[in-house]
Every structure is written in C-alpha cells, then in structure tokens.
Write a protein that holds these residues in place. Structure first.
Motif, mmCIF file in Angstrom:
data_model
loop_
_atom_site.group_PDB
_atom_site.id
_atom_site.type_symbol
_atom_site.label_atom_id
_atom_site.label_comp_id
_atom_site.label_asym_id
_atom_site.label_seq_id
_atom_site.Cartn_x
_atom_site.Cartn_y
_atom_site.Cartn_z
ATOM 1 N N ASP A 101 0.815 -1.222 0.000
ATOM 2 C CA ASP A 101 0.000 0.000 0.000
ATOM 3 C C ASP A 101 0.842 1.263 0.000
ATOM 4 O OD1 ASP A 101 -2.262 -1.486 -0.062
ATOM 5 O OD2 ASP A 101 -2.808 -1.197 2.036
ATOM 6 N N ALA A 102 2.059 1.168 0.510
ATOM 7 C CA ALA A 102 2.899 2.364 0.605
ATOM 8 C C ALA A 102 3.228 2.946 -0.761
ATOM 9 C CB ALA A 102 4.188 2.040 1.360
ATOM 10 N N PRO A 105 -0.090 5.039 -4.106
ATOM 11 C CA PRO A 105 -0.266 6.399 -4.645
ATOM 12 C C PRO A 105 0.772 6.755 -5.703
ATOM 13 C CG PRO A 105 -0.528 6.407 -2.265
ATOM 14 C CD PRO A 105 0.012 5.062 -2.641
ATOM 15 N N ALA A 106 2.023 6.306 -5.498
ATOM 16 C CA ALA A 106 3.079 6.601 -6.470
ATOM 17 C C ALA A 106 2.809 5.902 -7.793
ATOM 18 C CB ALA A 106 4.432 6.166 -5.923
ATOM 19 N N ALA A 109 0.072 7.832 -9.574
ATOM 20 C CA ALA A 109 0.612 9.090 -10.093
ATOM 21 C C ALA A 109 1.427 8.853 -11.358
ATOM 22 C CB ALA A 109 1.474 9.774 -9.031
ATOM 23 N N ILE A 248 -5.656 8.954 -5.697
ATOM 24 C CA ILE A 248 -4.483 9.289 -4.893
ATOM 25 C C ILE A 248 -4.893 9.992 -3.599
ATOM 26 C CG2 ILE A 248 -2.389 10.696 -4.802
ATOM 27 C CD1 ILE A 248 -2.089 10.210 -7.807
ATOM 28 N N VAL A 249 -5.779 10.970 -3.724
ATOM 29 C CA VAL A 249 -6.231 11.721 -2.550
ATOM 30 C C VAL A 249 -6.924 10.801 -1.549
ATOM 31 C CG1 VAL A 249 -7.805 13.507 -1.733
ATOM 32 C CG2 VAL A 249 -6.439 13.905 -3.798
ATOM 33 N N LEU A 251 -6.576 7.539 -1.178
ATOM 34 C CA LEU A 251 -5.644 6.605 -0.545
ATOM 35 C C LEU A 251 -4.766 7.295 0.489
ATOM 36 C CD1 LEU A 251 -4.625 4.543 -3.700
ATOM 37 C CD2 LEU A 251 -5.939 3.715 -1.734
ATOM 38 N N LEU A 252 -4.299 8.494 0.167
ATOM 39 C CA LEU A 252 -3.447 9.226 1.118
ATOM 40 C C LEU A 252 -4.257 9.635 2.345
ATOM 41 C CD1 LEU A 252 -1.356 11.497 -1.275
ATOM 42 C CD2 LEU A 252 -0.612 9.436 -0.051
ATOM 43 N N ALA A 253 -5.529 9.990 2.134
ATOM 44 C CA ALA A 253 -6.375 10.383 3.250
ATOM 45 C C ALA A 253 -6.694 9.212 4.155
ATOM 46 C CB ALA A 253 -7.683 11.019 2.726
#
Length: 254
Positions: A101-102, A105-106, A109, A248-249, A251-253
């Motif tokens: 999961d880390a 987002p990358a 992107a 992305i938003v 997942l980061l949230a």
C-alpha cells in the motif's frame, strides 16, 4: 444488513461498475463503503473483488464492437494479466498491507503522468519503431511485463488498475484509445476473475455483500460502456486524470 445498507451497497456497485468500464478505480467507491458499514478491511477487499467480476464482464461485453480484430492481442496480454492477478491475490493473503500500500499512490501518479504524456511519447516510440521496420502487432516488448505488473497490483487491491493499463496500452501499442479501453476492460476482468477464484478458495468472502456489488456492477458495466464510447480521446484522458487524482487523494487520506 439494514435496508439502507443494502441499497447503499447496491448503488455503490452500480457506480463502481460504471467507473471501472470507463476508466477504473471503482474499488475506491465500494471498498470504503463496505468498511464504513463495519465489514473488516480484508474481507471487504476480498468480497469487493469477487463482486466486481460480473461487472467487468458486463463492461467487456458492452465494448465488444471495439474488441473486433484483437483476439491475438488479448490472448497474449491476457496471459500476463492471468499470472499477475494470481500473484497479486497471493500477496494480499500473505504480505502485510503496508508492504504494498505504501507505493500505491506513487503507482497511480506514474500512471496519470503516462496517460497525459502518452500521445507524445507514443509518437516518438512509434516513429523509431517504424524506422527499424515497423511497430510489432502486439506492441513493444515491455508491454507484456508491464501488463503483468499491473495485474499484480490489480490482484492485490485494484484501485486505478484501469489508469495504469490505459497508460501502458496507450504508449506501447499503436491503436485507437477506445480500442485500448476495450482491451483494458478484458484484461481487468481477467485479473479480477482469477483473483476472485483464489479468494473464494482460501479467503473469507461475505457473499451477501459480494452479491449486491455483483448486481450493481453488471448494471454499471452497461452504463459505463454507453458513456465511455461516446467520449472523445481528450475527454476520456481528462476523466482518467480526474479519477486517478481522486484515487491518490482517497488513498493518502485513508
């Protein structure tokens, strides 16, 4: 489940099926919905994957016209998706969530960057290939391993799998964007299908939840096919970017 939860999960399935057919990332609607209603995260992910398989099939059928003449391509790239989906499902069951999961987002992107810059990159790559004798029928050599890695990601979680696939296909294979979208739907269906089989065999599936998502995603698959094929290339790329950024938003949230 309460009547409200039943309706909410069903509607989430419709929305996910529609978005998956047009772009991908429908998981970012259904997965948070299930978790919000108290379904354990791993069970929610597993049940969601199982439930979205019929929607993937529905979307692929909706794009059957654009699949004409792609049998060889689908057979070749489908083998990469099949293997990748199995590996991804195994990773979900055996590795801690943070291990993969880390970088999610990358990865999304990167996919968005490739979708935006894809036309220019594709023109340059195609020009060089034609100078050496022409573009291979199934795309460049790196398309197969790239689809394999996308399958691993899709089997593990799946959000924005379509964004990554559209980036790979758009740059590596010279063809119409709508035909790439049709190919993407079939490859995503293979990944979801094989991952679902692994989950059914060894994981805990909430069949009530999976059934509701399945019904909703089948409806959404047909809606998505009708909407997606009417979008011009620029609009379709814009939708991909919007959905990808949202992914992305989210997942980061989370």
């Amino acid at each position: 489940m309460t009547p409200f939860e039943v309706v909410a999960i069903l509607l989430a399935g419709v929305a996910a099926g529609t978005i998956n057919t047009v772009v991908g990332s429908g998981t970012l609607i259904t997965f948070p919905t299930l978790v919000a209603f108290g379904v354990p995260p791993v069970t929610a992910n597993v049940s969601n994957t199982v439930g979205l398989v019929p929607g993937s099939l529905s979307g692929a059928i909706g794009y059957r016209r654009e699949l004409t003449g792609q049998h060889g391509r689908l057979m070749r790239l489908g083998s990469a998706s099949l293997l990748g989906g199995i590996l991804g499902a195994v990773l979900l069951l055996w590795l801690p969530p943070a291990a993969f999961d880390a970088i999610v987002p990358a990865l999304i992107a990167l996919g968005l960057l490739l979708v935006v810059t894809g036309p220019a990159i594709s023109r340059r790559v195609t020009a060089r290939a034609e100078a050496r004798g022409g573009l291979p029928e199934h795309g460049h050599w790196w398309v197969w391993p790239a689809v394999l890695l996308t399958g691993v990601y899709g089997g593990y979680f799946g959000a924005a799998q379509g964004v990554l696939l559209m980036a790979v296909l758009g740059i590596g294979i010279a063809d119409d964007l709508q035909r790439h979208n049709a190919t993407k739907n079939v490859l995503a269906m293979i990944v979801n299908g094989v991952a679902a089989l692994v989950f059914i065999a060894v994981a805990d599936v909430d069949w009530a939840v999976a059934g509701l998502i399945a019904v909703g995603s089948v409806i959404g698959g047909q809606l998505g096919a009708g909407v997606g094929r009417r979008l011009p290339p620029l609009a379709l790329r814009a939708v991909i970017v919007v959905v990808g950024v949202t992914a992305i938003v989210a997942l980061l949230a989370g």
